[in-house]
Design an enzyme around this catalytic site. Sequence first.
Site, short mmCIF file in Angstrom:
data_model
loop_
_atom_site.label_atom_id
_atom_site.label_comp_id
_atom_site.label_asym_id
_atom_site.label_seq_id
_atom_site.Cartn_x
_atom_site.Cartn_y
_atom_site.Cartn_z
N ASP A 144 -4.62 5.20 -5.65
CA ASP A 144 -4.90 4.74 -4.30
C ASP A 144 -6.25 5.32 -3.89
OD1 ASP A 144 -2.70 3.20 -3.96
OD2 ASP A 144 -1.71 4.48 -2.49
N ASP A 186 -6.22 8.55 5.61
CA ASP A 186 -6.43 7.30 4.87
C ASP A 186 -7.78 6.65 5.20
OD1 ASP A 186 -4.07 7.33 3.44
OD2 ASP A 186 -2.94 6.22 4.94
N GLU A 234 4.38 7.57 -6.43
CA GLU A 234 3.18 8.04 -5.74
C GLU A 234 3.43 9.40 -5.11
OE1 GLU A 234 0.63 6.62 -1.86
OE2 GLU A 234 1.24 5.10 -3.31
N ASP A 271 5.66 -5.63 5.10
CA ASP A 271 4.30 -6.01 5.52
C ASP A 271 4.17 -7.51 5.63
OD1 ASP A 271 3.49 -3.33 5.22
OD2 ASP A 271 2.99 -3.66 3.11
N HIS A 329 4.02 -3.93 0.83
CA HIS A 329 5.42 -3.61 1.06
C HIS A 329 6.12 -4.90 1.51
CE1 HIS A 329 3.54 0.37 1.86
NE2 HIS A 329 4.66 0.87 1.38
#
Length: 436
Positions: free
Chosen positions: A295, A308, A231, A103, A100
């Site tokens: 992902d 995650d 997504e 980030d 991103h």
Amino acid sequence: MPAFPEIDKITYEGPNSKNPLAYRWYNEDEVIEGKSMKDHLRFSVVYWHTFRGNGSDPFGMGTMIRPWEDGTDSVENAQNRARVAFEFMEKLGAPYYAFHDRDVAPEGNSLSETNANFDAVVKVLKEEQERSGIKLLWGTANMFSNPRFMHGASTSCNADAFAFAAAQVKKCLEVTKELGGQNYVFWGGREGYQCLFNTDMQRELDHMGRFMNLAVDYANEIGFDGTFLIEPKPKEPTKHQYDSDAAACINFLRAYGLTERFKLNIETNHATLAGHTMMHELDYTGHQGLLGSIDANTGDLMLGWDTDQFPTNFYLTTEIMLMLLKYGGVAPGGVNFDAKVRRESFEPMDLFHAHVGGMDAFARGLRIAASMRADGELENFVKQRYASWDTGIGAEIESGTADFKALETYMLDKGEIEANQSGRQEMLEHLVNRYL
């Protein structure tokens, strides 16, 4: 000075290795079904969890030990972090990464200052890409963390938020193109609603469709020919997100004329939250011709949110690889580790253990899936199960030559259907276990 001086480049040592920092199954040059494992899997490391995650949660502060961080949100620290990231990815042997915008570079006091910060770090990213050969799988804009996006970005009730998001995506598209990114992802972190009493759903969806079309228009203008990806995720942080699962996303893309430039990036943990399996979401997306990327993570079935976690379950990775092989792979997408180490796994070395385990799990899944396809037992069973559609009345129905009157005549003459045959679910599940 290296950030990971105690770690050598991770290598393939084979199934008998007991070295936790070696690949037992991932041999990147080994050819399976006509492609190397590296080309099949196209592994990507994510910038947000791996290099920005600090282990904090709603109940406590961060726990991660990251010696390369200087405790500031400066551009200089961000540039140094970029060099650390590429050292990590080189030693891991991952060919791609994803980020991103927020980030990689800190937000400034104005949009122009934020863009300048971004450019300063992108300069280092570009240098590191050229030095290492590691490529950008995809870029995306963070349009969910800043309070300006509390009501959403493209779906906000505030037109200024829509405009700011557009400016942010414009810049991120330019950067993605500059860095040779092969895709651009939209994850609607707050594109949804908490309460329908205060929501004009049709207007919000129309705005979201308009936003995506504007992004395509600008990509065409600057010559970015990469794939756009959406997504799916059903909830968290919003009560209901408009990109809730593969079917909802595909319906949205068709409704707003976006299927020529968009595909889907499917995530395991998001599929779980939507009440589906990853295999279901991949099969549905694949037969629609819109499978673009995945992902690679997993959730904890005892926890009802997006945990995650790194994938280590061979059964899961086999199911995924069966679908990727079935639909011809995910290029120009990849297997992107949108996964984070646990809060208790706080040492830098744990980043290597996590990725090595995940990459090996997918490599093992690829090997198993390829063996199953080579033997053909599962495929042949499914083919035989639907054999009544290959000839006779079934073929007439599929070809469109049989109408309701013809079908009535057929059954009046026949009297009753042919006897059904067993689905043999238990036998097939046992068959799959044989390969594991």
